[in-house]
Design an enzyme around this catalytic site. Structure first.
Site, PDB file in Angstrom:
ATOM      1  N   HIS A 245       0.809  -1.217   0.000  1.00 12.54           N
ATOM      2  CA  HIS A 245       0.000   0.000   0.000  1.00 12.54           C
ATOM      3  C   HIS A 245       0.846   1.273   0.000  1.00 12.54           C
ATOM      4  CE1 HIS A 245      -3.539   2.403   1.747  1.00 12.54           C
ATOM      5  NE2 HIS A 245      -3.995   1.863   0.637  1.00 12.54           N
TER       6      HIS A 245
ATOM      7  N   LYS B 252       3.016   4.547  -1.118  1.00 19.16           N
ATOM      8  CA  LYS B 252       3.075   5.534  -2.208  1.00 19.16           C
ATOM      9  C   LYS B 252       4.382   6.294  -2.021  1.00 19.16           C
ATOM     10  CE  LYS B 252      -1.520   4.749  -1.720  1.00 19.16           C
ATOM     11  NZ  LYS B 252      -2.158   4.070  -0.578  1.00 19.16           N
TER      12      LYS B 252
ATOM     13  N   ASP C 163      17.046  10.388  -7.599  1.00 19.04           N
ATOM     14  CA  ASP C 163      18.481  10.694  -7.511  1.00 19.04           C
ATOM     15  C   ASP C 163      19.001  10.755  -6.074  1.00 19.04           C
ATOM     16  OD1 ASP C 163      18.642  10.745 -10.241  1.00 19.04           O
ATOM     17  OD2 ASP C 163      18.551  12.929 -10.414  1.00 19.04           O
TER      18      ASP C 163
ATOM     19  N   HIS D 276      -9.617  10.618   1.617  1.00 17.90           N
ATOM     20  CA  HIS D 276      -8.640   9.554   1.432  1.00 17.90           C
ATOM     21  C   HIS D 276      -7.376   9.803   2.249  1.00 17.90           C
ATOM     22  CE1 HIS D 276      -5.980   6.807  -1.059  1.00 17.90           C
ATOM     23  NE2 HIS D 276      -7.063   6.072  -0.902  1.00 17.90           N
TER      24      HIS D 276
ATOM     25  N   LYS E  14      -4.572  10.321   5.311  1.00 15.44           N
ATOM     26  CA  LYS E  14      -4.091   9.571   6.478  1.00 15.44           C
ATOM     27  C   LYS E  14      -3.070  10.457   7.192  1.00 15.44           C
ATOM     28  CE  LYS E  14      -4.471   6.541   2.739  1.00 15.44           C
ATOM     29  NZ  LYS E  14      -5.889   6.374   2.752  1.00 15.44           N
TER      30      LYS E  14
ATOM     31  N   ASP F 252      -0.606  18.689  19.230  1.00 18.05           N
ATOM     32  CA  ASP F 252      -0.032  19.838  19.946  1.00 18.05           C
ATOM     33  C   ASP F 252       0.808  20.753  19.061  1.00 18.05           C
ATOM     34  OD1 ASP F 252      -1.225  18.968  22.265  1.00 18.05           O
ATOM     35  OD2 ASP F 252       0.594  18.103  23.120  1.00 18.05           O
TER      36      ASP F 252
END
Length: 403
Positions: A113, A115, A120, A296, A298, A303
């Site tokens: 999952h 991404k 470089d 979508h 996450k 604080d």
């Protein structure tokens, strides 16, 4: 936990496809040495073809280009899409290619999952945004709200070492894979000198040595909170301990705000989260449903000092089955900026959920139903791990094959 904190990073928040795609495509197209890319979803659409052209530009310049896609999330890439990449020397691989029974895909569990992009060894991208048009507002009311970060600085070396280990590891030699990654993390170029910039860590979860690392970072931040916890999460159904930490934080006076899906892309996701509403709200947790389009994201802020952006939801699949990757940031400027963006979302596009007051019989039924479903879903990952212990497959794509 598999975190290696390093200072001196420049971390930029990127929101939705409009903020993410131009930056990542430009970085890839300008690559001169190496591109490492891992993604759950890559579609042959407008966005996928823009990525294809950026990868082809990097390969034409002589850069080594490695692309890993998930076999469930990206099952239908046509040869017309993959062949130009393979002919240009791009190494395309599929994580657990889709298995079909009577035309239906059956191997849903244990997905890759991530991404991730590293260019470089100088620039990295980590987040929850896939390569598909539904991350652009032009897609319409079902366009997704999501986040990623662009990283410059020594933390890039951690992401690069992780992705290189994925490229080099033969399956199923998992222990060698982990040793190579750890060895890469000890290299001198990852030892950052003290100085200005964000303190950050790259944290992953897998089904071997790091099963709970991301969850433990969340729980540590929640337990240390003194003022406010703000979490925006698409698929919210965490375990008992994280729920307990949220309730305890609210009861000791911390303002706890959850931004969850109000217009979900999958209805059952909202139904599952609703089973937890009363349990949390009775302790003082405030729940807001994002209603403009599917959420979508996450991400979380604690604080105005601690923040995280990544691919991991707070649900059984992300916390117990999938391979996930998050960046944890301890930097007031970045945390404050992310909090301000989430507060704007909360104020303009969310509806506050009010605690219902059902009768005693209905309340008992809700509690019983919630307990049964909660424990069943929390045990589900353990059941699946016991029933399927074989190592996942990573399969090179061939010019004449689809993933």
């Amino acid at each position: 936990m598999n975190s290696h904190w390093v200072p001196g990073n420049r971390i930029t928040l990127l929101e939705n496809g409009e903020g993410y795609y131009p930056r990542v495509f430009a970085a890839i197209a300008a690559a001169r040495q190496e591109v490492l890319l891992e993604t759950f979803i890559l579609f042959d659409d407008k966005v996928g073809r823009q990525l294809q052209q950026a990868l082809l530009s990097a390969a034409a310049r002589g850069a080594a280009v490695h692309v890993l896609v998930d076999g469930w999330g990206s099952p239908d890439l046509p040869a017309s899409f993959t062949r130009p990449l393979l002919d240009a020397g791009v190494r395309l691989r599929s994580f657990e290619p889709a298995q079909r029974l009577f035309g239906a895909r059956i191997n849903l569990l244990r997905r890759m999952h991530h991404k991730l992009v590293v260019v470089d060894g100088q620039r990295a991208f980590v987040g929850g945004i896939n390569y598909s048009i539904d991350h652009l507002a032009e897609h319409g009311p079902l366009a997704k709200q999501d986040y990623a970060v662009e990283i410059e600085g020594p933390l890039v070396g951690q992401v690069q070492a992780f992705c290189r280990a994925n490229v080099e590891a033969p399956q199923p030699a998992r222990r060698q894979w982990l040793r190579r990654w750890r060895a890469g993390l000890r290299r001198k170029d990852l030892e950052a000198p003290a100085g200005e910039g964000a303190l950050a860590a790259f944290v992953t979860r897998d089904n071997h040595a790091h099963r709970t690392d991301i969850e433990r970072h969340y729980r540590a931040a929640i337990r240390s909170a003194s003022e406010r916890i703000l979490i925006a999460n698409a698929y919210f159904f965490p375990g008992y301990r994280l729920l307990r930490d949220l309730r305890r934080a609210a009861r000791r006076g911390v303002q706890v705000d959850l931004i969850l899906q109000g217009r979900p892309d999958m209805v059952w996701v909202k139904r599952a989260s609703e089973l937890l509403y009363r349990h949390l709200m009775r302790a003082g947790v405030r729940i807001h449903e994002y209603t403009e389009r599917p959420l979508h994201g996450k991400v979380a802020v604690v604080d105005d000092r601690w923040a995280t952006v990544g691919s991991s939801n707070l649900d059984p699949t992300s916390l117990s089955l999938n391979l996930e990757a998050n960046v944890i940031v301890r930097d007031e400027a970045f945390a404050r900026h992310l909090r301000e963006r989430l507060d704007e979302l909360l104020e303009t596009c969310c509806e506050r959920v009010e605690l219902p007051t059902p009768g005693r019989l209905l309340s008992a039924w809700i509690v019983l139903r919630s307990m049964v479903v909660f424990h069943a879903l929390r045990r589900f990952p353990d059941w699946t791990r016991r029933s399927s212990r074989q190592a996942p497959r990573v399969v090179p794509m061939q010019p004449e094959q689809q993933p």
